[in-house]
Design a protein around this motif. Structure first.
Motif, PDB file in Angstrom:
ATOM      1  N   ASN A 398       0.823  -1.213   0.000  1.00 16.14           N
ATOM      2  CA  ASN A 398       0.000   0.000   0.000  1.00 16.14           C
ATOM      3  C   ASN A 398       0.852   1.255   0.000  1.00 16.14           C
ATOM      4  O   ASN A 398       0.347   2.353   0.202  1.00 16.14           O
ATOM      5  N   ASN A 399       2.153   1.082  -0.238  1.00 18.89           N
ATOM      6  CA  ASN A 399       3.064   2.222  -0.157  1.00 18.89           C
ATOM      7  C   ASN A 399       3.737   2.560  -1.477  1.00 18.89           C
ATOM      8  O   ASN A 399       4.492   3.521  -1.537  1.00 18.89           O
ATOM      9  N   TYR A 425      -5.404   8.029   0.286  1.00 19.58           N
ATOM     10  CA  TYR A 425      -6.196   6.838   0.621  1.00 19.58           C
ATOM     11  C   TYR A 425      -5.271   5.627   0.795  1.00 19.58           C
ATOM     12  O   TYR A 425      -5.466   4.596   0.177  1.00 19.58           O
ATOM     13  N   ARG A 426      -4.300   5.736   1.669  1.00 22.05           N
ATOM     14  CA  ARG A 426      -3.296   4.688   1.797  1.00 22.05           C
ATOM     15  C   ARG A 426      -3.854   3.406   2.431  1.00 22.05           C
ATOM     16  O   ARG A 426      -3.223   2.354   2.362  1.00 22.05           O
ATOM     17  N   ASN A 427      -5.005   3.481   3.048  1.00 24.12           N
ATOM     18  CA  ASN A 427      -5.530   2.314   3.749  1.00 24.12           C
ATOM     19  C   ASN A 427      -6.163   1.283   2.818  1.00 24.12           C
ATOM     20  O   ASN A 427      -6.606   0.233   3.268  1.00 24.12           O
ATOM     21  N   ASN A 432      -4.839  -1.298  -4.238  1.00 20.28           N
ATOM     22  CA  ASN A 432      -3.570  -0.848  -4.792  1.00 20.28           C
ATOM     23  C   ASN A 432      -2.711  -2.034  -5.221  1.00 20.28           C
ATOM     24  O   ASN A 432      -2.045  -1.997  -6.264  1.00 20.28           O
ATOM     25  N   ALA A 433      -2.746  -3.098  -4.447  1.00 21.67           N
ATOM     26  CA  ALA A 433      -1.981  -4.297  -4.788  1.00 21.67           C
ATOM     27  C   ALA A 433      -2.475  -4.896  -6.095  1.00 21.67           C
ATOM     28  O   ALA A 433      -1.673  -5.317  -6.950  1.00 21.67           O
ATOM     29  N   TYR A 434      -3.790  -4.949  -6.264  1.00 23.62           N
ATOM     30  CA  TYR A 434      -4.342  -5.526  -7.489  1.00 23.62           C
ATOM     31  C   TYR A 434      -3.943  -4.683  -8.707  1.00 23.62           C
ATOM     32  O   TYR A 434      -3.496  -5.218  -9.730  1.00 23.62           O
ATOM     33  N   PHE A 435      -4.080  -3.372  -8.591  1.00 26.41           N
ATOM     34  CA  PHE A 435      -3.739  -2.485  -9.703  1.00 26.41           C
ATOM     35  C   PHE A 435      -2.290  -2.675 -10.115  1.00 26.41           C
ATOM     36  O   PHE A 435      -1.972  -2.822 -11.304  1.00 26.41           O
ATOM     37  N   ASN A 436      -1.381  -2.705  -9.151  1.00 24.30           N
ATOM     38  CA  ASN A 436       0.036  -2.794  -9.484  1.00 24.30           C
ATOM     39  C   ASN A 436       0.450  -4.191  -9.905  1.00 24.30           C
ATOM     40  O   ASN A 436       1.385  -4.345 -10.701  1.00 24.30           O
ATOM     41  N   SER A 437      -0.237  -5.222  -9.399  1.00 24.69           N
ATOM     42  CA  SER A 437       0.085  -6.580  -9.857  1.00 24.69           C
ATOM     43  C   SER A 437      -0.185  -6.725 -11.351  1.00 24.69           C
ATOM     44  O   SER A 437       0.568  -7.396 -12.062  1.00 24.69           O
ATOM     45  N   LEU A 438      -1.248  -6.078 -11.835  1.00 30.30           N
ATOM     46  CA  LEU A 438      -1.549  -6.123 -13.266  1.00 30.30           C
ATOM     47  C   LEU A 438      -0.583  -5.271 -14.076  1.00 30.30           C
ATOM     48  O   LEU A 438      -0.284  -5.582 -15.234  1.00 30.30           O
TER      49      LEU A 438
END
Length: 526
Positions: A398-399, A425-427, A432-438
């Motif tokens: 999330n960072n 909206y860091r929580n 965020n993980a899903y977006f960046n994994s793609l």
């Protein structure tokens, strides 16, 4: 009007709605936005994909505007692509023959909607039409297949003549179109003039509305699609800049390289405006000596585009030792930026150790992977994965944000927008993980390696085309999904995630881009 679906993400803040019209129907312009929006607490409304264009089949602008009339409510925030409601999509803006008067009527309908709902907040993007340097008409008018390079050179040298006054360039411009029929040159110039005039008219209406204290648009984002140092598109952008200064509306206008990522930029700007806060970015470069080099497909130095994109998203650069965001730029060192599939294979992750001190587990980190165009730097991705494995607490999911796709403007705008949203909206770590994994999956695994393998396979088939996969779309889809699914399992295992890759699809039935499921499974052929 036919019933349409809409997508709403209730993520904790039901009150604020965002109504979004994408640039076109592709994953990268529509679904990527919807995925990133899950990092926010807002409800997002957008037309069903059945209403959108499909490559050269334009959307029905009347139906799009009717949809807006039906779904927009008071106090909504609108994030809109002008190309969608004016022309019927990005490609439609390049190929349709609607008159300036007909296109402006569509603009007037949007202005009427604003007059009807005075408390609407509208973020608008518009694209300065590109002039690609190749003979291919997949995204251009039919004559680009025959005369694309000629028209590119004509545009480039004509603008260079206007800028320098050197008659040599005027001669080269004329020579470039010796073999191009006059009616094609006329159509090329007419369509550019139409689109440019519409943009000018939008700016003038914005100025009129600001003069009475009732601005139509909160902000206008005028992006330059694939461009170069010279060209009629560069000339048009400079004319718009001058007009904006003359009209005294520069505080609400951003003009810079980009296009496909602009929806995400508008989302980030809305978050920044709503918070009345500008996140600070400290820039750290892998190679500080080359920040003034000009990337492929753009006409200005890398550092200028970084500053433009940060400003557009509502951030500000800083030299502060404790910024909101450490923006780590894997920039290119060669005078001519290399295409990602042609990158050297003898690299080392230690080349990126310069970034280590800024990965501290506290500050948000942006990994802007622009060492190559059209894909990731495989060793930079390995570096990120390695640093996470060494100490996950220093690089929590999330960072950070990552991107490395298409042009530098596309990549920079994506990472910057993601960073701004993380700041507020860091929580929302899972989204965020899903977006960046793609992003890792497309930019690294697909664009750098798998796309090349697929193209090589297709080129070996007599009569097959990488720009038309319909002849065996089911096979290509299954093949790509099997390869990417294996890659994706490695990604989610590395970051301790619990996601699955259900299926993939080709948004324009070609190899250039890929799409992933999540929002429209019916559109995805497995």
């Amino acid at each position: 009007m036919k019933s349409v679906l809409f997508f709403a993400f209730f993520l904790g803040c039901i009150g604020q709605r965002i109504v979004m019209l994408p640039l076109d129907e592709r994953f990268t312009t529509r679904d990527a936005f919807l995925n990133l929006a899950k990092v926010t607490p807002y409800q997002v409304i957008t037309p069903d994909v059945s209403m959108l264009p499909h490559q050269k089949k334009s959307a029905n602008t009347t139906a799009i505007l009717d949809w807006l009339d039906e779904h927009v409510q008071s106090k909504d925030t609108l994030i809109l692509s002008a190309e969608m409601f004016l022309y019927g999509g990005l490609i439609a803006s390049r190929v349709t023959n609607d008159s300036t008067e007909a296109v402006w009527k569509n603009a007037q309908r949007l202005i009427h909607l604003k007059n009807k709902h005075h408390d609407l907040t509208i973020y608008l993007s518009t694209v300065i039409m590109r002039i690609p340097a190749y003979n291919e008409d997949v995204e251009e008018p039919w004559y680009w297949a025959l005369y694309g390079i000629n028209l590119y050179h004509y545009s480039y040298y004509l603008d260079e003549y206007y800028v320098t006054g050197d008659e040599t360039y005027l001669k080269q411009a004329k020579e470039a179109i010796v073999d191009v029929p006059n009616h094609i040159v006329t159509e090329f110039l007419w369509r550019r003039e139409r689109n440019h005039n519409i943009t000018v008219m939008l700016m003038e209406r914005q100025a009129q509305s600001e003069s009475i204290g009732m601005p139509i648009f909160k902000r206008i984002f005028c992006t330059l699609d694939d461009n170069a140092k010279f060209g009629l598109n560069i000339r048009e952008s400079n004319e718009i800049r001058q007009l904006v200064q003359q009209l005294n509306i520069s505080s609400r206008i951003n003009i810079y390289p980009g296009a496909d990522e602009v929806g995400m930029t508008m989302l980030a700007r809305f978050a920044s405006d709503r918070a009345k806060t500008s996140p600070t970015f400290r820039l750290i470069f892998r190679d500080p000596k080359t920040i003034y080099y000009i990337p492929n497909y753009e006409g200005q130095p890398l550092i200028d585009t970084i500053h433009d994109q940060i400003s557009a998203a509502g951030g500000i650069p800083t030299n502060d030792s404790n910024p909101d965001i450490f923006f780590l730029v894997n920039n290119f060192s060669t005078k001519q930026q290399i295409e990602a599939p042609n990158q050297p294979t003898n690299g080392s992750i230690e080349e990126y150790a310069v970034f280590d001190e800024f990965i501290n587990g506290k500050n948000i980190v942006g990994f802007a992977d622009v060492k190559f165009s059209n894909g990731a730097d495989i060793f930079f991705v390995d570096y990120i994965f390695d640093r996470f494995k060494q100490n996950p607490n220093l690089l929590p999911i999330n960072n950070f944000a990552y991107a490395g796709w298409n042009t530098d403007g596309n990549t920079l705008g994506t990472v910057i927008s993601n960073n701004v949203l993380l700041h507020f909206y860091r929580n929302r770590a899972e989204a965020n993980a899903y977006f960046n994994s793609l992003r890792f999956l497309e930019d690294n695994n697909y664009q750098v390696t798998l796309r090349q393998d697929l193209q090589n396979y297709i080129w070996a088939i007599n009569g097959a085309s990488i720009n038309d996969l319909d002849s065996d779309i089911d096979f290509y889809t299954r093949y790509v999904w099997k390869r990417l699914n294996s890659n994706y399992q490695d990604i989610v295992k590395t970051f301790n995630l619990n996601f699955n890759l259900k299926c993939v699809y080709f948004p324009w039935d070609r190899t250039f881009e890929i799409g992933f499921d999540e929002t429209d499974l019916a559109y995805c052929k497995q």
